[in-house]
Write a protein that holds these residues in place. Structure first.
Motif, PDB file in Angstrom:
ATOM      1  N   GLY A 403      -0.577  46.296  94.291  1.00 37.62           N
ATOM      2  CA  GLY A 403       0.055  46.299  92.979  1.00 37.62           C
ATOM      3  C   GLY A 403       0.807  47.589  92.704  1.00 37.62           C
ATOM      4  O   GLY A 403       1.894  47.576  92.108  1.00 37.62           O
ATOM      5  N   ALA A 404       0.264  48.721  93.140  1.00 35.89           N
ATOM      6  CA  ALA A 404       0.944  50.004  92.952  1.00 35.89           C
ATOM      7  C   ALA A 404       2.284  50.021  93.670  1.00 35.89           C
ATOM      8  O   ALA A 404       3.270  50.597  93.166  1.00 35.89           O
ATOM      9  N   ALA A 405       2.349  49.391  94.846  1.00 39.23           N
ATOM     10  CA  ALA A 405       3.603  49.344  95.593  1.00 39.23           C
ATOM     11  C   ALA A 405       4.676  48.614  94.792  1.00 39.23           C
ATOM     12  O   ALA A 405       5.812  49.100  94.651  1.00 39.23           O
ATOM     13  N   TYR A 406       4.352  47.449  94.280  1.00 40.72           N
ATOM     14  CA  TYR A 406       5.339  46.675  93.535  1.00 40.72           C
ATOM     15  C   TYR A 406       5.718  47.359  92.227  1.00 40.72           C
ATOM     16  O   TYR A 406       6.883  47.329  91.812  1.00 40.72           O
ATOM     17  N   LEU A 407       4.750  47.981  91.560  1.00 40.33           N
ATOM     18  CA  LEU A 407       5.042  48.663  90.303  1.00 40.33           C
ATOM     19  C   LEU A 407       6.034  49.807  90.518  1.00 40.33           C
ATOM     20  O   LEU A 407       7.030  49.949  89.791  1.00 40.33           O
ATOM     21  N   ALA A 408       5.785  50.629  91.543  1.00 38.65           N
ATOM     22  CA  ALA A 408       6.678  51.750  91.820  1.00 38.65           C
ATOM     23  C   ALA A 408       8.053  51.267  92.267  1.00 38.65           C
ATOM     24  O   ALA A 408       9.089  51.792  91.824  1.00 38.65           O
ATOM     25  N   ALA A 409       8.088  50.270  93.147  1.00 39.76           N
ATOM     26  CA  ALA A 409       9.373  49.776  93.649  1.00 39.76           C
ATOM     27  C   ALA A 409      10.207  49.173  92.526  1.00 39.76           C
ATOM     28  O   ALA A 409      11.422  49.430  92.435  1.00 39.76           O
ATOM     29  N   VAL A 410       9.581  48.376  91.673  1.00 41.54           N
ATOM     30  CA  VAL A 410      10.320  47.748  90.579  1.00 41.54           C
ATOM     31  C   VAL A 410      10.874  48.805  89.622  1.00 41.54           C
ATOM     32  O   VAL A 410      12.016  48.705  89.151  1.00 41.54           O
ATOM     33  N   ALA A 411      10.073  49.833  89.330  1.00 46.07           N
ATOM     34  CA  ALA A 411      10.545  50.891  88.432  1.00 46.07           C
ATOM     35  C   ALA A 411      11.804  51.567  88.986  1.00 46.07           C
ATOM     36  O   ALA A 411      12.792  51.775  88.263  1.00 46.07           O
ATOM     37  N   VAL A 412      11.794  51.889  90.279  1.00 41.33           N
ATOM     38  CA  VAL A 412      12.947  52.569  90.884  1.00 41.33           C
ATOM     39  C   VAL A 412      14.142  51.623  90.990  1.00 41.33           C
ATOM     40  O   VAL A 412      15.286  51.988  90.651  1.00 41.33           O
ATOM     41  N   LEU A 413      13.915  50.386  91.445  1.00 42.37           N
ATOM     42  CA  LEU A 413      15.012  49.437  91.586  1.00 42.37           C
ATOM     43  C   LEU A 413      15.640  49.112  90.240  1.00 42.37           C
ATOM     44  O   LEU A 413      16.871  48.970  90.122  1.00 42.37           O
ATOM     45  N   TRP A 414      14.803  48.991  89.203  1.00 46.23           N
ATOM     46  CA  TRP A 414      15.304  48.697  87.864  1.00 46.23           C
ATOM     47  C   TRP A 414      16.214  49.838  87.387  1.00 46.23           C
ATOM     48  O   TRP A 414      17.284  49.611  86.836  1.00 46.23           O
ATOM     49  N   GLN A 415      15.762  51.071  87.619  1.00 49.62           N
ATOM     50  CA  GLN A 415      16.561  52.215  87.202  1.00 49.62           C
ATOM     51  C   GLN A 415      17.893  52.254  87.946  1.00 49.62           C
ATOM     52  O   GLN A 415      18.949  52.511  87.356  1.00 49.62           O
ATOM     53  N   ARG A 416      17.858  51.987  89.247  1.00 46.14           N
ATOM     54  CA  ARG A 416      19.083  52.054  90.029  1.00 46.14           C
ATOM     55  C   ARG A 416      20.067  50.953  89.624  1.00 46.14           C
ATOM     56  O   ARG A 416      21.269  51.193  89.523  1.00 46.14           O
ATOM     57  N   LEU A 417      19.562  49.739  89.381  1.00 45.39           N
ATOM     58  CA  LEU A 417      20.459  48.663  88.962  1.00 45.39           C
ATOM     59  C   LEU A 417      20.996  48.926  87.561  1.00 45.39           C
ATOM     60  O   LEU A 417      22.168  48.669  87.277  1.00 45.39           O
TER      61      LEU A 417
END
Length: 495
Positions: A403-417
């Motif tokens: 879950g930590a992996a998906y939470l961190a990845a989504v936060a970064v991807l959301w910011q970049r998009l």
């Protein structure tokens, strides 16, 4: 074959291949239950696909398909031949290396295995890798050629053939009580899929024109960047499985079964939704309609978050009966099934994060922002490793790290998009947080409950009613869902 018919057949074969994957796991579970033997079988069975996906998978859509699409048959054949040679040479070496390093590989992939179970896993993994790795990589080149020709359904047909042959090998190993037959089944399945791909790709096209024998440097560089993005997501699963294995024999199996069944519906639905959403999004971007593209992107994200919430909520209720039906026929007892159900409910609670990552990655890919994907996935992997290293051994350790992996990845991807499009989609972010909190609360409320058979059936009936009502609402009122509903009505009612 018409486009609509080809698309319908592709979806049917995709669903069949994934259901056969569940059957494959059910065969392992019924023969070995939750044990070291089961973990050994799962490590050997999953190693070839994980390795090919990690080292090769993204080269197909990111590099080969764009180069082949719209080209004459002879050009497609020549490009496929170059990449096939490269795949054969590279993965024959990877197979040999896997054989030589079979014991350390098993220790890295399943540190909880020891003694005879570890030796069985190492022997099976090493033998299977010698043939399965090169055959799988070359088959993927054939799938790319078919995709470029608009015959994607044959790629899924290859997966169906692979799973059918592999299931036959597992049943033979169980009947003969010879674990080594699992390696033979893996190799035979990989060769059968390769044979199908080779036969189909040689139909209806001219022979390859004599050109250079190997892919060019630009193609290899693009493939390396694409693989860095897709390979990191494969490492999510590999690392989480290793943390699960640390908890003891059988725990890798618990995580594997929970993940396989829990995530299957979302990824199947995403394949359908992406086909609709990407076409609309790409059309708006090609026309220079930035506002329209942003609106379609927001709509896609909202739809997938709502679908993930519906699948998660219904899946948590139906999980006990589903696990009983799939795994309750052999050596996996009631207590073992309850462990899988408990883990599956937390996998289901993570579905909104997975849905968000899938949409964000696809939208970034449409902007050719692969480097942003690498950054997001890399942060996710670091978060997973940090969480897994800091938490003590417990049944929920692998799930928390996952879950930590998906939470961190989504936060970064959301910011970049958001930075790329100028729209951080505050409304969709609110929906994501709300459905995550709701599903986590449901998972906590259900906990480790063990209903009797009547209770399982009742919960499953409630889940079915909620799903039908929710799906009907999405098909009627959700933006992307209404488009799918219209497409289905045209397809099956001729209106």
């Amino acid at each position: 074959m018409s486009m609509a018919r080809a698309f319908s057949l592709s979806l049917l074969l995709l669903a069949a291949s994934r259901l056969l994957g569940v059957v494959r796991d059910a065969v392992v579970a019924t023969q070995f239950g939750l044990s070291g033997h089961a973990d050994a079988a799962l490590v050997a069975l999953s190693y070839p696909d994980f390795t090919v996906s990690l080292l090769w998978g993204a080269a197909v859509p990111a590099v080969m398909v764009p180069r082949m699409a719209g080209q004459p048959p002879g050009v497609i054949a020549a490009e496929a031949a170059r990449w096939s040679r490269f795949a054969l040479a590279a993965f024959a070496g990877a197979g040999l290396l896997s054989w030589l390093l079979r014991a350390p590989l098993v220790h890295w992939l399943a540190p909880g295995l020891a003694g005879a179970d570890a030796r069985l896993a190492a022997q099976t993994l090493g033998l299977a890798a010698l043939l399965a790795l090169p055959a799988g990589a070359v088959a993927m080149v054939g799938a790319a050629a078919l995709q470029a020709q608009g015959r994607l359904q044959w790629q899924y047909a290859g997966h169906v053939v692979f799973n059918l042959v592999l299931i036959a090998g597992l049943l033979l190993a169980a009947r003969l009580h010879q674990f080594g037959w699992i390696a033979a089944g893996i190799a035979a399945a990989a060769l059968a899929r390769l044979a199908l791909m080779r036969w189909i790709t040689t139909q209806h096209h001219a022979p390859a024109a004599p050109t250079r024998r190997w892919p060019d440097a630009d193609g290899l560089r693009a493939a390396a960047l694409a693989l860095a993005a897709s390979g990191l997501t494969v490492l999510y699963t590999l690392a989480a499985r290793a943390f699960a294995s640390d908890a003891g024999p059988g725990q890798l199996g618990v995580f594997h079964y929970a993940q396989r069944i829990g995530e299957l519906p979302l990824h199947t639905v995403f394949a359908v939704a992406a086909a609709l959403a990407l076409a609309r999004l790409s059309a708006a971007e090609a026309a220079g309609d930035k506002d329209g593209a942003r609106e379609r992107g927001r709509q896609w994200m909202q739809s997938m978050l709502l679908v993930a919430a519906l699948l998660g909520a219904c899946g948590m209720l139906a999980a006990p009966l589903g696990v009983r039906l799939v795994f309750g026929w052999g050596r996996m007892g009631t207590a073992d099934q309850a462990e899988v159900v408990r883990s599956m409910r937390w996998i289901l609670a993570l579905l909104p994060l997975q849905a968000a990552q899938l949409v964000l990655a696809a939208r970034l890919n449409s902007h050719r922002r692969i480097a942003d994907q690498v950054l997001g996935y890399g942060c996710g992997l670091l978060a997973l490793l940090a969480a897994g290293s800091l938490l003590h051994d417990a049944w929920w350790r692998a799930l928390a790290a996952y879950g930590a992996a998906y939470l961190a990845a989504v936060a970064v991807l959301w910011q970049r998009l958001g930075w790329r499009t100028g729209d951080f989609e505050a409304r969709n972010l609110g929906i994501l947080l709300l459905v995550l909190a709701t599903l986590a609360g449901q998972a906590l409320m259900l906990g480790g409950s063990r209903p009797d058979l009547a209770g399982m059936v009742a919960q499953a009936c409630i889940a079915a009613l909620v799903f039908v009502a929710g799906a009907g609402a999405l098909l009627r009122w959700d933006g992307l869902g209404s488009l799918l509903g219209q497409a289905l009505r045209r397809r099956y009612t001729r209106r």
